[in-house]
Design an enzyme around this catalytic site. Structure first.
Site, PDB file in Angstrom:
ATOM      1  N   HIS A 231     -11.314  -1.428 -13.682  1.00  0.00           N
ATOM      2  CA  HIS A 231     -10.348  -0.434 -13.216  1.00  0.00           C
ATOM      3  C   HIS A 231     -11.079   0.892 -13.000  1.00  0.00           C
ATOM      4  O   HIS A 231     -11.957   1.265 -13.776  1.00  0.00           O
ATOM      5  CB  HIS A 231      -9.252  -0.282 -14.269  1.00  0.00           C
ATOM      6  N   ARG A 274      -8.526  -0.822  -8.097  1.00  0.00           N
ATOM      7  CA  ARG A 274      -8.884  -2.190  -8.487  1.00  0.00           C
ATOM      8  C   ARG A 274      -8.939  -3.057  -7.239  1.00  0.00           C
ATOM      9  O   ARG A 274      -8.417  -2.688  -6.189  1.00  0.00           O
ATOM     10  CB  ARG A 274      -7.852  -2.759  -9.459  1.00  0.00           C
ATOM     11  N   LYS A 277      -5.924  -3.717  -4.477  1.00  0.00           N
ATOM     12  CA  LYS A 277      -4.873  -2.719  -4.691  1.00  0.00           C
ATOM     13  C   LYS A 277      -4.858  -1.725  -3.538  1.00  0.00           C
ATOM     14  O   LYS A 277      -5.724  -1.730  -2.662  1.00  0.00           O
ATOM     15  CB  LYS A 277      -5.092  -1.997  -6.026  1.00  0.00           C
ATOM     16  N   ASP A 280      -5.340   5.262  -3.244  1.00  0.00           N
ATOM     17  CA  ASP A 280      -4.639   6.249  -4.066  1.00  0.00           C
ATOM     18  C   ASP A 280      -5.515   7.494  -4.152  1.00  0.00           C
ATOM     19  O   ASP A 280      -6.703   7.410  -4.482  1.00  0.00           O
ATOM     20  CB  ASP A 280      -4.378   5.679  -5.466  1.00  0.00           C
ATOM     21  N   CYS A 282      -5.833   9.850  -6.292  1.00  0.00           N
ATOM     22  CA  CYS A 282      -6.467  10.220  -7.562  1.00  0.00           C
ATOM     23  C   CYS A 282      -7.809   9.517  -7.751  1.00  0.00           C
ATOM     24  O   CYS A 282      -8.691  10.031  -8.440  1.00  0.00           O
ATOM     25  CB  CYS A 282      -5.545   9.948  -8.743  1.00  0.00           C
ATOM     26  N   TYR A 283      -7.973   8.341  -7.105  1.00  0.00           N
ATOM     27  CA  TYR A 283      -9.244   7.628  -7.243  1.00  0.00           C
ATOM     28  C   TYR A 283     -10.354   8.283  -6.431  1.00  0.00           C
ATOM     29  O   TYR A 283     -11.512   7.870  -6.529  1.00  0.00           O
ATOM     30  CB  TYR A 283      -9.081   6.156  -6.875  1.00  0.00           C
ATOM     31  N   ASP A 335      -0.545  10.906  -3.741  1.00  0.00           N
ATOM     32  CA  ASP A 335      -1.213   9.615  -3.870  1.00  0.00           C
ATOM     33  C   ASP A 335      -1.566   9.060  -2.494  1.00  0.00           C
ATOM     34  O   ASP A 335      -2.715   8.727  -2.194  1.00  0.00           O
ATOM     35  CB  ASP A 335      -0.254   8.706  -4.654  1.00  0.00           C
ATOM     36  N   ASP A 342       2.458  15.925  -6.854  1.00  0.00           N
ATOM     37  CA  ASP A 342       2.510  16.204  -8.290  1.00  0.00           C
ATOM     38  C   ASP A 342       1.188  16.830  -8.695  1.00  0.00           C
ATOM     39  O   ASP A 342       0.193  16.751  -7.966  1.00  0.00           O
ATOM     40  CB  ASP A 342       2.810  14.934  -9.103  1.00  0.00           C
ATOM     41  N   HIS A 345      -2.021  14.324  -9.218  1.00  0.00           N
ATOM     42  CA  HIS A 345      -2.741  13.935  -8.006  1.00  0.00           C
ATOM     43  C   HIS A 345      -3.371  15.153  -7.334  1.00  0.00           C
ATOM     44  O   HIS A 345      -4.432  15.033  -6.703  1.00  0.00           O
ATOM     45  CB  HIS A 345      -1.813  13.197  -7.043  1.00  0.00           C
TER      46      HIS A 345
END
Length: 406
Positions: A231, A274, A277, A280, A282-283, A335, A342, A345
């Protein structure tokens, strides 16, 4: 240095193909790509008019963050036990945007974080709550971001070290709180605060490196605990923790590199957390932030093995995804398209944008408007580079506490 944007007509060839075997996962992927393509198409028309596009909505983001320091909507009630995190996410985001606070506000935030410090050591999610490693990491990072002597002195270093001893497990892992879960976040949080505040001892982290390595999976990334799935957040924590221990050579770096480069999405340009998936924002940091660490490790092993001009991911593609797809027009980042903004993020997407913009030796690679450039970060701690260096210098002058496990 300004970087050219990609040809969006060319990258349309990278759209996902389900080969006539649709699944719930493939259908969700195609929905996201459709929303991203709409924004890419709109941007392609804008760039013909505005050569500085895309533009970071710096003023809007700063206004959103400063308002969030004093007022948050009802949806944030679920984070009442994470209030140091709220402080850290906002302060770090403002730091990246080169926004400063008045001294009175800096002092108020430092004093509030002091109220979150437990009498037993470490920090809690709010005043009067039990200490926990996650808000301890957030509080220390926030106080180091504030960077005043008052903020530094809030941290009771001796009690903090005692708290770390109290959550250490015999195998070298760390519980998130006394009696709590054991996972790789705990080791990283403990190491990060120990190194930043100069309370690290070899005894405190004895065998921690071997436990971290036991979390590396067959894919190459790291899982939260042995036997689980790789992850992005856990992978960053694992590699950063090994870096803080100086034990990176114990893990399979080539396997890690193979796994992480495949997490950047071919069409969107952002990262997934992952295998199989969705992208996103934040990654952008949790995956992108590992590349400076990887670069240093690989350079130490063989100086000719990696480029001395850029990281081992497509920096321009990540910047485009963030600037075109992740900005809320009223401020804050998201995201992915259609998702609400938010501060979580906002923090980690901006952190990833900073990584994508900056290389070693001060080399910058800025997509779009030159004013898009953010402040550089220290990738191990995810604190502004200047703030991290100032904190390390301050605490290095203080003696290391010599507490023992109770």
């Amino acid at each position: 240095m300004a970087a050219n944007v990609r040809s969006f007509e060319a990258i349309k060839k990278e759209r996902f193909k389900d080969e006539n075997c649709p699944t719930p996962t493939s259908e969700e992927q195609m929905k996201v790509e459709e929303s991203v393509e709409q924004l890419f198409d709109l941007f392609s028309k804008m760039v013909e008019i505005d050569l500085d596009a895309p533009t970071l909505l710096r003023i809007h983001h700063a206004a959103f963050l400063k308002k969030s320091l004093t007022y948050l909507p009802n949806a944030y009630q679920c984070l009442d036990a994470s209030r140091p995190w709220l402080c850290y996410w906002i302060l770090h985001s403002l730091e990246l945007l080169d926004e400063t606070l008045v001294s009175e506000d800096i002092s108020k935030i430092a004093q509030f974080l002091g109220k979150c410090q437990s009498p037993e050591g470490g920090f809690a999610g709010g005043p009067g709550q039990f200490p926990h490693l996650a808000p301890t990491y957030a509080a220390v990072n926030a106080l180091c971001t504030l960077g005043t002597e008052e903020a530094y002195n809030i941290i009771d270093r001796e009690k903090l070290q005692k708290f770390l001893w109290s959550v250490r497990s015999p195998e070298g892992a760390f519980q998130m709180h006394p009696g709590g879960e054991v996972d790789i976040r705990g080791v990283y949080c403990a190491l990060a605060v120990a190194r930043l505040t100069n309370i690290y001892t070899d005894a405190l982290f004895d065998n921690s490196a071997n436990w971290i390595v036991s979390c590396q999976t067959y894919e190459g990334g790291f899982s939260g605990s042995p036997g689980m799935e790789a992850h992005g957040g856990y992978a960053f924590c694992g590699l950063a923790a090994l870096s803080l221990l100086g034990k990176e050579q114990l893990c399979d770096i080539k396997s890690f590199l193979r796994w992480i480069v495949n997490r950047q999405m071919r069409f969107e340009g952002g990262f997934q957390g992952r295998t199989n998936k969705l992208v996103d924002g934040c990654y952008s940091f949790w995956q992108g932030g590992a590349f400076p660490l990887l670069h240093r490790i690989l350079t130490q092993q063989d100086p000719s093995a990696v480029s001395m001009e850029r990281w081992l991911f497509h920096q321009e593609a990540l910047q485009e995804y963030i600037l075109i797809c992740c900005q809320n027009s009223s401020g804050g980042l998201v995201d992915k398209p259609t998702k609400p903004r938010d501060i979580y993020h906002t923090c980690y997407t901006l952190s990833g944008l900073s990584v994508a913009q900056h290389f070693v030796h001060g080399k910058a690679n800025i997509v779009g408007n030159p004013n898009n450039e953010l402040a550089p970060i220290h990738p191990v701690y995810n604190v502004g580079l200047e703030a991290a260096l100032n904190a390390l210098q301050y605490f290095q002058q203080l003696p290391v506490p010599q507490t023992q496990p109770s």
